[in-house]
Design a protein around this motif. Sequence first.
Motif, PDB file in Angstrom:
ATOM      1  N   TYR A 199      -0.159  12.270  -9.425  1.00  0.00           N
ATOM      2  CA  TYR A 199      -0.930  13.463  -9.062  1.00  0.00           C
ATOM      3  C   TYR A 199       0.087  14.771  -9.225  1.00  0.00           C
ATOM      4  O   TYR A 199      -0.229  15.645  -9.899  1.00  0.00           O
ATOM      5  CB  TYR A 199      -1.329  13.147  -7.758  1.00  0.00           C
ATOM      6  N   LEU A 200       1.273  14.441  -8.797  1.00  0.00           N
ATOM      7  CA  LEU A 200       2.317  15.847  -8.926  1.00  0.00           C
ATOM      8  C   LEU A 200       2.600  16.009 -10.383  1.00  0.00           C
ATOM      9  O   LEU A 200       2.420  17.141 -10.828  1.00  0.00           O
ATOM     10  CB  LEU A 200       3.438  15.391  -8.036  1.00  0.00           C
ATOM     11  N   ALA A 201       2.946  14.917 -11.345  1.00  0.00           N
ATOM     12  CA  ALA A 201       3.119  15.117 -12.628  1.00  0.00           C
ATOM     13  C   ALA A 201       1.916  15.837 -13.239  1.00  0.00           C
ATOM     14  O   ALA A 201       1.885  16.591 -14.234  1.00  0.00           O
ATOM     15  CB  ALA A 201       3.582  14.004 -13.090  1.00  0.00           C
ATOM     16  N   LEU A 202       0.689  15.160 -13.059  1.00  0.00           N
ATOM     17  CA  LEU A 202      -0.545  15.882 -13.542  1.00  0.00           C
ATOM     18  C   LEU A 202      -0.703  17.187 -13.117  1.00  0.00           C
ATOM     19  O   LEU A 202      -1.144  18.144 -14.068  1.00  0.00           O
ATOM     20  CB  LEU A 202      -1.723  14.959 -13.453  1.00  0.00           C
ATOM     21  N   ARG A 203      -0.595  17.436 -11.854  1.00  0.00           N
ATOM     22  CA  ARG A 203      -0.688  18.858 -11.438  1.00  0.00           C
ATOM     23  C   ARG A 203       0.289  19.922 -12.220  1.00  0.00           C
ATOM     24  O   ARG A 203      -0.173  20.972 -12.493  1.00  0.00           O
ATOM     25  CB  ARG A 203      -0.461  18.774  -9.906  1.00  0.00           C
ATOM     26  N   GLN A 204       1.584  19.571 -12.243  1.00  0.00           N
ATOM     27  CA  GLN A 204       2.379  20.312 -13.174  1.00  0.00           C
ATOM     28  C   GLN A 204       1.912  20.516 -14.621  1.00  0.00           C
ATOM     29  O   GLN A 204       2.057  21.627 -14.917  1.00  0.00           O
ATOM     30  CB  GLN A 204       3.703  19.682 -13.163  1.00  0.00           C
ATOM     31  N   LEU A 210       0.833  -1.274   0.203  1.00  0.00           N
ATOM     32  CA  LEU A 210      -0.204  -0.104   0.019  1.00  0.00           C
ATOM     33  C   LEU A 210       0.818   1.359  -0.092  1.00  0.00           C
ATOM     34  O   LEU A 210       0.554   2.338  -0.613  1.00  0.00           O
ATOM     35  CB  LEU A 210      -0.872   0.057   1.254  1.00  0.00           C
ATOM     36  N   TYR A 211       2.176   1.237   0.708  1.00  0.00           N
ATOM     37  CA  TYR A 211       2.765   2.583   0.609  1.00  0.00           C
ATOM     38  C   TYR A 211       3.513   2.466  -0.796  1.00  0.00           C
ATOM     39  O   TYR A 211       3.495   3.895  -1.197  1.00  0.00           O
ATOM     40  CB  TYR A 211       3.985   1.918   1.641  1.00  0.00           C
ATOM     41  N   ILE A 212       3.761   1.463  -1.472  1.00  0.00           N
ATOM     42  CA  ILE A 212       4.321   1.549  -2.887  1.00  0.00           C
ATOM     43  C   ILE A 212       3.405   2.284  -3.610  1.00  0.00           C
ATOM     44  O   ILE A 212       3.436   3.212  -4.476  1.00  0.00           O
ATOM     45  CB  ILE A 212       4.916   0.316  -3.307  1.00  0.00           C
ATOM     46  N   GLU A 213       1.978   1.626  -3.659  1.00  0.00           N
ATOM     47  CA  GLU A 213       0.982   2.202  -4.319  1.00  0.00           C
ATOM     48  C   GLU A 213       0.629   3.685  -3.989  1.00  0.00           C
ATOM     49  O   GLU A 213       0.478   4.579  -5.081  1.00  0.00           O
ATOM     50  CB  GLU A 213      -0.420   1.376  -4.071  1.00  0.00           C
ATOM     51  N   LEU A 214       0.674   4.212  -2.811  1.00  0.00           N
ATOM     52  CA  LEU A 214       0.816   5.494  -2.461  1.00  0.00           C
ATOM     53  C   LEU A 214       1.559   6.336  -3.052  1.00  0.00           C
ATOM     54  O   LEU A 214       1.196   7.266  -3.711  1.00  0.00           O
ATOM     55  CB  LEU A 214       0.488   5.678  -0.728  1.00  0.00           C
ATOM     56  N   PHE A 232      -0.269  12.643 -18.517  1.00  0.00           N
ATOM     57  CA  PHE A 232      -1.680  12.830 -18.809  1.00  0.00           C
ATOM     58  C   PHE A 232      -1.991  11.376 -19.491  1.00  0.00           C
ATOM     59  O   PHE A 232      -3.017  10.686 -19.258  1.00  0.00           O
ATOM     60  CB  PHE A 232      -2.017  13.871 -19.811  1.00  0.00           C
ATOM     61  N   SER A 233      -0.937  10.941 -20.558  1.00  0.00           N
ATOM     62  CA  SER A 233      -1.454   9.640 -21.453  1.00  0.00           C
ATOM     63  C   SER A 233      -1.203   8.450 -20.361  1.00  0.00           C
ATOM     64  O   SER A 233      -2.040   7.427 -20.698  1.00  0.00           O
ATOM     65  CB  SER A 233      -0.574   9.696 -22.565  1.00  0.00           C
ATOM     66  N   GLU A 234      -0.495   8.622 -19.314  1.00  0.00           N
ATOM     67  CA  GLU A 234      -0.187   7.508 -18.816  1.00  0.00           C
ATOM     68  C   GLU A 234      -1.403   7.130 -17.772  1.00  0.00           C
ATOM     69  O   GLU A 234      -1.934   6.178 -17.625  1.00  0.00           O
ATOM     70  CB  GLU A 234       0.960   7.648 -17.617  1.00  0.00           C
ATOM     71  N   ILE A 235      -2.079   8.485 -17.388  1.00  0.00           N
ATOM     72  CA  ILE A 235      -3.376   8.282 -16.524  1.00  0.00           C
ATOM     73  C   ILE A 235      -4.576   7.610 -17.442  1.00  0.00           C
ATOM     74  O   ILE A 235      -5.424   7.084 -16.926  1.00  0.00           O
ATOM     75  CB  ILE A 235      -3.468   9.503 -15.883  1.00  0.00           C
ATOM     76  N   LEU A 268       0.735   6.809  -6.679  1.00  0.00           N
ATOM     77  CA  LEU A 268      -0.208   7.790  -6.992  1.00  0.00           C
ATOM     78  C   LEU A 268       0.107   9.177  -6.838  1.00  0.00           C
ATOM     79  O   LEU A 268      -0.286  10.061  -7.502  1.00  0.00           O
ATOM     80  CB  LEU A 268      -1.429   7.480  -6.085  1.00  0.00           C
ATOM     81  N   ILE A 269       0.971   9.421  -5.660  1.00  0.00           N
ATOM     82  CA  ILE A 269       1.330  10.853  -5.391  1.00  0.00           C
ATOM     83  C   ILE A 269       2.237  11.205  -6.643  1.00  0.00           C
ATOM     84  O   ILE A 269       2.184  12.346  -6.806  1.00  0.00           O
ATOM     85  CB  ILE A 269       2.137  10.895  -4.211  1.00  0.00           C
ATOM     86  N   ARG A 270       3.064  10.671  -7.048  1.00  0.00           N
ATOM     87  CA  ARG A 270       4.042  10.797  -8.315  1.00  0.00           C
ATOM     88  C   ARG A 270       3.132  11.036  -9.432  1.00  0.00           C
ATOM     89  O   ARG A 270       3.426  12.056 -10.019  1.00  0.00           O
ATOM     90  CB  ARG A 270       5.116   9.528  -8.462  1.00  0.00           C
TER      91      ARG A 270
END
Length: 113
Positions: free
Chosen positions: A62-67, A51-55, A104-107, A58-60
């Motif tokens: 999120y930050l890439a998409l936010r950028q 779960l830590y790895i998955e978290l 974006f394409s990854e998501i 997801l954070i990575r």
Amino acid sequence: MNQPPVTKTNGIASFFGPKTINVAPSTKYQNLLEKIRAATTDELRKECDRLYIELYKLIRKYLALRQVVLELSQSFHDSRFYPFILRYPLLKSMVKRVLRAPAFSEICHEINE
């Protein structure tokens, strides 16, 4: 027609209707609780690590998409000073750049379970 008796509630429960407050946990959570109780310490540690790895993944993402969104927002605000005829191709290229961005394409192309 017999209606169930209305019980008077006090405190914060009075703000919610009777359907909002559910005292009995659902079967989904009961099954999860039973699964956790039946697991050994090593199994729980492995699940926690997973779960830590998955978290962090997801954070990575999120930050890439936010950028990408921040860059799009900045480009859009910079383009407001151009006349519409010059602005249209700029806006079009901005949208294409976002759609082709790796974050974006990854998501968009990941398989949802």
